[in-house]
Design a protein around this motif. Sequence first.
Motif, short mmCIF file in Angstrom:
data_model
loop_
_atom_site.label_atom_id
_atom_site.label_comp_id
_atom_site.label_asym_id
_atom_site.label_seq_id
_atom_site.Cartn_x
_atom_site.Cartn_y
_atom_site.Cartn_z
N MET A 1 0.85 -1.18 0.00
CA MET A 1 0.00 0.00 0.00
C MET A 1 0.89 1.24 0.00
O MET A 1 1.83 1.33 0.80
CB MET A 1 -0.89 -0.04 1.23
N ASN A 2 0.62 2.16 -0.91
CA ASN A 2 1.32 3.44 -0.92
C ASN A 2 0.69 4.35 0.12
O ASN A 2 -0.53 4.38 0.26
CB ASN A 2 1.20 4.08 -2.31
N SER A 3 1.52 5.09 0.85
CA SER A 3 1.01 5.94 1.91
C SER A 3 1.84 7.22 2.01
O SER A 3 3.07 7.17 1.98
CB SER A 3 1.07 5.19 3.24
N PHE A 4 1.13 8.35 2.10
CA PHE A 4 1.77 9.65 2.29
C PHE A 4 1.00 10.42 3.34
O PHE A 4 -0.19 10.22 3.52
CB PHE A 4 1.77 10.46 0.99
N LYS A 5 1.69 11.31 4.01
CA LYS A 5 1.05 12.20 4.97
C LYS A 5 0.89 13.57 4.32
O LYS A 5 1.73 13.99 3.53
CB LYS A 5 1.87 12.29 6.24
N GLY A 6 -0.19 14.24 4.65
CA GLY A 6 -0.44 15.56 4.10
C GLY A 6 -1.40 16.32 4.98
O GLY A 6 -1.75 15.89 6.09
N ASN A 7 -1.84 17.46 4.47
CA ASN A 7 -2.80 18.30 5.19
C ASN A 7 -3.95 18.64 4.26
O ASN A 7 -3.74 18.93 3.07
CB ASN A 7 -2.14 19.60 5.66
N ILE A 8 -5.15 18.61 4.81
CA ILE A 8 -6.34 18.98 4.03
C ILE A 8 -6.24 20.47 3.71
O ILE A 8 -6.09 21.29 4.60
CB ILE A 8 -7.63 18.68 4.81
N VAL A 52 -2.84 9.62 3.26
CA VAL A 52 -3.40 9.28 1.96
C VAL A 52 -2.87 7.90 1.60
O VAL A 52 -1.66 7.65 1.68
CB VAL A 52 -2.93 10.31 0.90
N LEU A 53 -3.77 7.00 1.21
CA LEU A 53 -3.37 5.63 0.89
C LEU A 53 -3.96 5.23 -0.46
O LEU A 53 -5.09 5.61 -0.79
CB LEU A 53 -3.88 4.67 1.95
N PHE A 54 -3.19 4.44 -1.23
CA PHE A 54 -3.71 3.87 -2.47
C PHE A 54 -2.92 2.62 -2.80
O PHE A 54 -1.74 2.51 -2.50
CB PHE A 54 -3.70 4.87 -3.63
N LYS A 55 -3.61 1.66 -3.39
CA LYS A 55 -3.02 0.37 -3.70
C LYS A 55 -2.03 0.48 -4.86
O LYS A 55 -2.19 1.32 -5.75
CB LYS A 55 -4.10 -0.64 -4.07
N ILE A 100 6.75 5.70 -4.84
CA ILE A 100 5.46 5.14 -5.20
C ILE A 100 5.73 3.79 -5.85
O ILE A 100 6.56 3.68 -6.75
CB ILE A 100 4.69 6.05 -6.17
N THR A 101 5.01 2.77 -5.38
CA THR A 101 5.13 1.44 -5.96
C THR A 101 3.91 1.17 -6.82
O THR A 101 2.77 1.43 -6.40
CB THR A 101 5.22 0.37 -4.85
N ALA A 102 4.16 0.68 -8.03
CA ALA A 102 3.09 0.31 -8.96
C ALA A 102 3.26 -1.15 -9.36
O ALA A 102 4.38 -1.61 -9.54
CB ALA A 102 3.15 1.19 -10.21
N ILE A 103 2.14 -1.85 -9.47
CA ILE A 103 2.14 -3.21 -10.00
C ILE A 103 1.47 -3.13 -11.36
O ILE A 103 0.30 -2.74 -11.48
CB ILE A 103 1.36 -4.19 -9.09
N GLU A 128 -9.88 6.20 -6.03
CA GLU A 128 -9.02 5.12 -5.53
C GLU A 128 -8.15 5.58 -4.34
O GLU A 128 -7.42 4.80 -3.76
CB GLU A 128 -8.11 4.59 -6.64
N ILE A 129 -8.25 6.85 -3.99
CA ILE A 129 -7.47 7.40 -2.88
C ILE A 129 -8.28 7.25 -1.60
O ILE A 129 -9.41 7.72 -1.51
CB ILE A 129 -7.14 8.89 -3.13
#
Length: 134
Positions: A1-8, A52-55, A100-103, A128-129
């Motif tokens: 799972m890709n994961s980043f931290k951010g602010n709204i 923020v997470l995305f597969k 970022i990892t992509a399959i 997808e986010i």
Amino acid sequence: MNSFKGNISKVTTEGHFSVITIDINPEIFLKSIILETPKTDPFLHKNNAISVLFKETEVIISLDKNSRDSILNRIPGNIKHIEKGVLLTKVKVSTSAGIITAILSTHAVNDLELTVEKKVTCLIKWNEIMLSKI
């Protein structure tokens, strides 16, 4: 799972849906559409920190950073690692937000002639986010 931290940085609501804009860093922001509003989830307010997470399977790799399509989330970077299999290939892209990892299908990797250090753009559809409170 890709994961980043951010602010709204922005919340736009219509009916039961909200589009959340998240600033990852000064160069990168992502948008997510969710079935929540600030009324149903009081956390959804400007300046709140969020993950923020995305597969990996939801990342699209493009060679054209200016392609005209409907995908809002675009993160430029350089390929740092390729691990090819018969059917699937793992591609790691170094970006200003992090790795970022992509399959991808190995067929697509071969067709695009992806190589280490090639400049690419990672595309992620807004639906997808996933968002998670920190």
